[in-house]
Design a protein around this motif. Structure first.
Motif, PDB file in Angstrom:
ATOM      1  N   ALA A 121      45.783  45.492  20.667  1.00 24.76           N
ATOM      2  CA  ALA A 121      46.694  46.301  21.711  1.00 24.76           C
ATOM      3  C   ALA A 121      45.781  46.219  22.898  1.00 24.76           C
ATOM      4  CB  ALA A 121      47.242  47.641  21.153  1.00 24.76           C
ATOM      5  N   ILE A 122      46.650  46.053  24.037  1.00 24.29           N
ATOM      6  CA  ILE A 122      46.239  46.089  25.435  1.00 24.29           C
ATOM      7  C   ILE A 122      46.348  47.794  25.619  1.00 24.29           C
ATOM      8  CG2 ILE A 122      46.331  45.736  27.840  1.00 24.29           C
ATOM      9  CD1 ILE A 122      45.199  43.258  26.013  1.00 24.29           C
ATOM     10  N   LEU A 123      45.208  48.445  26.048  1.00 26.89           N
ATOM     11  CA  LEU A 123      45.254  50.055  26.291  1.00 26.89           C
ATOM     12  C   LEU A 123      45.309  50.197  27.796  1.00 26.89           C
ATOM     13  CD1 LEU A 123      42.581  50.970  23.785  1.00 26.89           C
ATOM     14  CD2 LEU A 123      44.914  50.989  23.416  1.00 26.89           C
ATOM     15  N   ALA A 124      44.726  49.150  28.705  1.00 29.48           N
ATOM     16  CA  ALA A 124      44.571  49.325  29.956  1.00 29.48           C
ATOM     17  C   ALA A 124      44.692  48.102  30.525  1.00 29.48           C
ATOM     18  CB  ALA A 124      43.596  50.358  30.502  1.00 29.48           C
ATOM     19  N   MET A 125      45.346  48.033  31.760  1.00 29.89           N
ATOM     20  CA  MET A 125      45.186  46.383  32.574  1.00 29.89           C
ATOM     21  C   MET A 125      45.085  46.669  34.217  1.00 29.89           C
ATOM     22  SD  MET A 125      47.702  43.202  32.293  1.00 29.89           S
ATOM     23  CE  MET A 125      48.925  43.943  32.912  1.00 29.89           C
ATOM     24  N   VAL A 126      44.511  46.323  34.657  1.00 26.86           N
ATOM     25  CA  VAL A 126      44.348  46.089  36.223  1.00 26.86           C
ATOM     26  C   VAL A 126      44.323  44.899  36.711  1.00 26.86           C
ATOM     27  CG1 VAL A 126      43.475  46.984  38.474  1.00 26.86           C
ATOM     28  CG2 VAL A 126      43.020  48.330  36.477  1.00 26.86           C
ATOM     29  N   GLY A 127      45.329  44.565  37.559  1.00 21.53           N
ATOM     30  CA  GLY A 127      45.494  43.111  37.880  1.00 21.53           C
ATOM     31  C   GLY A 127      44.973  42.652  39.499  1.00 21.53           C
ATOM     32  N   GLY A 128      44.723  43.877  40.007  1.00 23.33           N
ATOM     33  CA  GLY A 128      44.410  43.694  41.428  1.00 23.33           C
ATOM     34  C   GLY A 128      44.235  45.158  42.067  1.00 23.33           C
ATOM     35  N   LYS A 129      43.746  45.173  43.316  1.00 26.70           N
ATOM     36  CA  LYS A 129      43.453  46.489  43.827  1.00 26.70           C
ATOM     37  C   LYS A 129      44.676  47.153  44.540  1.00 26.70           C
ATOM     38  CE  LYS A 129      42.045  44.904  48.464  1.00 26.70           C
ATOM     39  NZ  LYS A 129      42.051  43.328  48.210  1.00 26.70           N
ATOM     40  N   ASP A 130      45.808  46.321  44.859  1.00 28.94           N
ATOM     41  CA  ASP A 130      46.878  46.817  45.600  1.00 28.94           C
ATOM     42  C   ASP A 130      48.013  45.925  45.250  1.00 28.94           C
ATOM     43  OD1 ASP A 130      48.966  47.970  47.075  1.00 28.94           O
ATOM     44  OD2 ASP A 130      47.622  47.982  48.906  1.00 28.94           O
ATOM     45  N   TYR A 131      49.175  46.420  44.547  1.00 29.34           N
ATOM     46  CA  TYR A 131      50.300  45.733  43.837  1.00 29.34           C
ATOM     47  C   TYR A 131      51.158  45.417  45.193  1.00 29.34           C
ATOM     48  CZ  TYR A 131      54.308  44.195  41.254  1.00 29.34           C
ATOM     49  OH  TYR A 131      55.356  43.627  40.888  1.00 29.34           O
ATOM     50  N   GLU A 132      51.183  46.249  45.920  1.00 30.24           N
ATOM     51  CA  GLU A 132      52.071  46.093  47.201  1.00 30.24           C
ATOM     52  C   GLU A 132      51.553  44.850  48.167  1.00 30.24           C
ATOM     53  OE1 GLU A 132      52.699  49.798  49.413  1.00 30.24           O
ATOM     54  OE2 GLU A 132      53.707  50.844  47.834  1.00 30.24           O
ATOM     55  N   ALA A 133      50.408  44.787  48.164  1.00 30.53           N
ATOM     56  CA  ALA A 133      49.853  43.626  48.963  1.00 30.53           C
ATOM     57  C   ALA A 133      49.670  42.312  48.249  1.00 30.53           C
ATOM     58  CB  ALA A 133      48.404  44.222  49.215  1.00 30.53           C
ATOM     59  N   SER A 134      49.682  42.472  46.875  1.00 26.96           N
ATOM     60  CA  SER A 134      49.494  41.352  46.067  1.00 26.96           C
ATOM     61  C   SER A 134      50.146  41.308  44.680  1.00 26.96           C
ATOM     62  CB  SER A 134      48.359  40.592  46.096  1.00 26.96           C
ATOM     63  OG  SER A 134      48.094  39.460  45.148  1.00 26.96           O
ATOM     64  N   GLN A 135      51.198  40.757  44.088  1.00 28.43           N
ATOM     65  CA  GLN A 135      51.828  40.956  42.960  1.00 28.43           C
ATOM     66  C   GLN A 135      51.074  40.100  41.978  1.00 28.43           C
ATOM     67  OE1 GLN A 135      54.183  40.485  45.372  1.00 28.43           O
ATOM     68  NE2 GLN A 135      53.817  42.717  45.900  1.00 28.43           N
ATOM     69  N   PHE A 136      50.264  39.203  42.442  1.00 30.17           N
ATOM     70  CA  PHE A 136      49.334  38.146  41.540  1.00 30.17           C
ATOM     71  C   PHE A 136      48.509  38.848  40.472  1.00 30.17           C
ATOM     72  CE2 PHE A 136      45.836  35.421  40.624  1.00 30.17           C
ATOM     73  CZ  PHE A 136      46.420  34.170  40.121  1.00 30.17           C
ATOM     74  N   ASN A 137      48.858  38.810  38.959  1.00 23.17           N
ATOM     75  CA  ASN A 137      48.045  39.535  38.189  1.00 23.17           C
ATOM     76  C   ASN A 137      46.956  38.653  37.740  1.00 23.17           C
ATOM     77  OD1 ASN A 137      46.998  40.867  35.754  1.00 23.17           O
ATOM     78  ND2 ASN A 137      49.004  41.314  35.236  1.00 23.17           N
ATOM     79  N   ARG A 138      45.707  39.226  38.224  1.00 26.60           N
ATOM     80  CA  ARG A 138      44.347  38.474  38.124  1.00 26.60           C
ATOM     81  C   ARG A 138      43.764  38.645  36.775  1.00 26.60           C
ATOM     82  NH1 ARG A 138      45.533  40.159  42.775  1.00 26.60           N
ATOM     83  NH2 ARG A 138      44.994  39.092  44.598  1.00 26.60           N
ATOM     84  N   ALA A 139      44.488  39.687  35.948  1.00 28.91           N
ATOM     85  CA  ALA A 139      44.138  39.820  34.398  1.00 28.91           C
ATOM     86  C   ALA A 139      44.648  38.680  33.657  1.00 28.91           C
ATOM     87  CB  ALA A 139      44.230  41.046  34.019  1.00 28.91           C
ATOM     88  N   THR A 140      45.748  38.098  33.710  1.00 26.43           N
ATOM     89  CA  THR A 140      46.489  37.483  33.059  1.00 26.43           C
ATOM     90  C   THR A 140      46.912  36.055  33.787  1.00 26.43           C
ATOM     91  OG1 THR A 140      48.777  38.138  33.566  1.00 26.43           O
ATOM     92  CG2 THR A 140      47.737  39.304  31.902  1.00 26.43           C
ATOM     93  N   GLN A 141      46.875  36.011  35.083  1.00 27.43           N
ATOM     94  CA  GLN A 141      47.166  34.553  35.602  1.00 27.43           C
ATOM     95  C   GLN A 141      45.945  33.885  36.193  1.00 27.43           C
ATOM     96  OE1 GLN A 141      50.152  36.795  38.140  1.00 27.43           O
ATOM     97  NE2 GLN A 141      51.696  35.208  37.545  1.00 27.43           N
ATOM     98  N   ALA A 142      44.876  34.510  36.804  1.00 28.85           N
ATOM     99  CA  ALA A 142      43.872  33.868  37.477  1.00 28.85           C
ATOM    100  C   ALA A 142      42.835  33.355  36.533  1.00 28.85           C
ATOM    101  CB  ALA A 142      43.003  35.201  38.388  1.00 28.85           C
ATOM    102  N   LYS A 143      42.597  31.961  36.699  1.00 29.11           N
ATOM    103  CA  LYS A 143      41.712  31.443  36.001  1.00 29.11           C
ATOM    104  C   LYS A 143      40.393  31.198  36.796  1.00 29.11           C
ATOM    105  CE  LYS A 143      44.515  28.543  33.089  1.00 29.11           C
ATOM    106  NZ  LYS A 143      45.187  27.361  32.410  1.00 29.11           N
ATOM    107  N   ARG A 144      39.214  31.839  36.268  1.00 31.98           N
ATOM    108  CA  ARG A 144      38.078  31.872  36.884  1.00 31.98           C
ATOM    109  C   ARG A 144      37.166  31.181  35.740  1.00 31.98           C
ATOM    110  NH1 ARG A 144      37.075  35.336  41.070  1.00 31.98           N
ATOM    111  NH2 ARG A 144      35.377  34.006  41.227  1.00 31.98           N
ATOM    112  N   GLN A 145      35.902  30.596  36.504  1.00 26.90           N
ATOM    113  CA  GLN A 145      34.907  29.798  35.827  1.00 26.90           C
ATOM    114  C   GLN A 145      34.420  31.013  34.857  1.00 26.90           C
ATOM    115  OE1 GLN A 145      32.185  27.954  38.367  1.00 26.90           O
ATOM    116  NE2 GLN A 145      33.070  25.869  37.772  1.00 26.90           N
ATOM    117  N   VAL A 146      34.045  30.754  33.627  1.00 27.56           N
ATOM    118  CA  VAL A 146      33.628  31.594  32.505  1.00 27.56           C
ATOM    119  C   VAL A 146      32.338  31.935  32.773  1.00 27.56           C
ATOM    120  CG1 VAL A 146      35.622  31.154  31.062  1.00 27.56           C
ATOM    121  CG2 VAL A 146      33.345  29.941  30.769  1.00 27.56           C
ATOM    122  N   GLY A 147      31.292  31.324  33.416  1.00 25.85           N
ATOM    123  CA  GLY A 147      30.146  31.341  33.530  1.00 25.85           C
ATOM    124  C   GLY A 147      29.302  31.799  32.259  1.00 25.85           C
TER     125      GLY A 147
END
Length: 296
Positions: A63-89
């Motif tokens: 179960a997902i208890l909390a999710m933050v996709g960015g600092k300001d939804y009004e400025a950007s609706q892009f969800n970085r938790a589910t959509q952004a692909k970053r190098q895993v390092g």
């Protein structure tokens, strides 16, 4: 630290926050100032450029208890938790070590000593180009145990551990964690985190360590009810049952003498130690607790 006069020049446009509409600046102006002394107080406040994401999952059921996709939804609706692909390092390194531990012929244990030294190989790119992976901060530690290689995230140790297990074997093994790798990602550099995945995928992958071998599939909605309270759709969490490391499943099995022989046939020293103890299960837990620390 620069003063305001050193940072700003006539004609510059800057964003500010109005802290106070009226404030007396007489003391700051000085006794020789003859003009107005009441001005608003402004603070230089500019929107930060970096973005971030957060995902909190309950590993017992996904179960997902909390999710933050960015600092300001009004400025950007892009969800970085589910959509952004970053190098895993370096987050992929524990999975590569787990693959090596579980390889039937690699013979890698936490106590295996590997030489932390420079690696120079021919690159796949331009002809004659060389690939020289380095450790963070530079430098090499010489003879190092696999345990310390993982603890201090040594790139060269990780690369050599993966070479002992094989690139193809490691790539296939990582798929057990739910991370799909296409052909372009399968190479030696993948153990250093060159592949790109979403934060959700990485959180689900790490649930394997928290549950000692079972990957959880995340979900956001527990159930849907109509206005009368009847459950139209429910979700209890999905456990992905895939073959995973014996070092992760070890402590889920009862410590019978039969299981000791089955589990430890690939670790002769631990099996010999267990046979010498009056309570092999209890002592075996102490001897092999490093596997849980490395993989749990």
């Amino acid at each position: 630290c620069k003063t305001l006069l050193e940072m700003l020049f006539p004609g510059d446009l800057v964003e500010v926050e109005v802290v106070g509409l009226q404030e007396d600046w007489k003391e700051l102006m000085g006794a020789t100032w003859t003009g107005p002394t009441v001005y608003p107080r402004l603070a230089m406040e500019q929107p930060p450029v970096p973005e971030s994401a957060l995902l909190s999952m309950r590993v017992s059921d996904g179960a997902i208890l909390a999710m933050v996709g960015g600092k300001d939804y009004e400025a950007s609706q892009f969800n970085r938790a589910t959509q952004a692909k970053r190098q895993v390092g370096s987050t992929v390194k524990p999975m590569c070590y787990a693959a090596a531990f579980d390889h039937p012929a690699a013979g890698v244990t936490p106590s295996t000593i590997i030489l932390d030294a420079p690696i120079v190989e021919e690159s796949r790119g331009a002809k004659g180009a060389l690939w020289r992976p380095k450790n963070a901060g530079g430098g090499f530690k010489g003879e190092t145990t696999v345990r310390r290689g993982l603890m201090f995230s040594r790139n060269t140790i990780t690369l050599k551990v993966m070479q002992m297990a094989g690139v193809d074997y490691t790539a296939e093994y990582i798929r057990n964690f739910g991370l799909e790798l296409d052909a372009s990602m399968i190479n030696q550099s993948m153990c250093l985190g060159t592949a790109s995945r979403t934060l959700t995928e990485m959180v689900e992958a790490y649930s394997v360590f928290s549950t000692l071998g079972d990957r959880r599939e995340s979900y956001f909605i527990t159930e849907v009810r109509d206005r009368d309270g009847n459950v139209l759709e429910g979700k209890n969490g999905t456990v992905i049952d895939r073959p995973l490391p014996w070092v992760l499943r070890l402590f889920n099995l009862p410590f019978t003498q039969a299981n000791l022989h089955i589990i430890l046939h690939r670790n002769r020293s631990a099996l010999h130690y267990a046979r010498c103890c009056s309570n092999p299960g209890r002592h075996l837990r102490r001897r092999l607790n490093i596997y849980v620390l490395l993989n749990g």
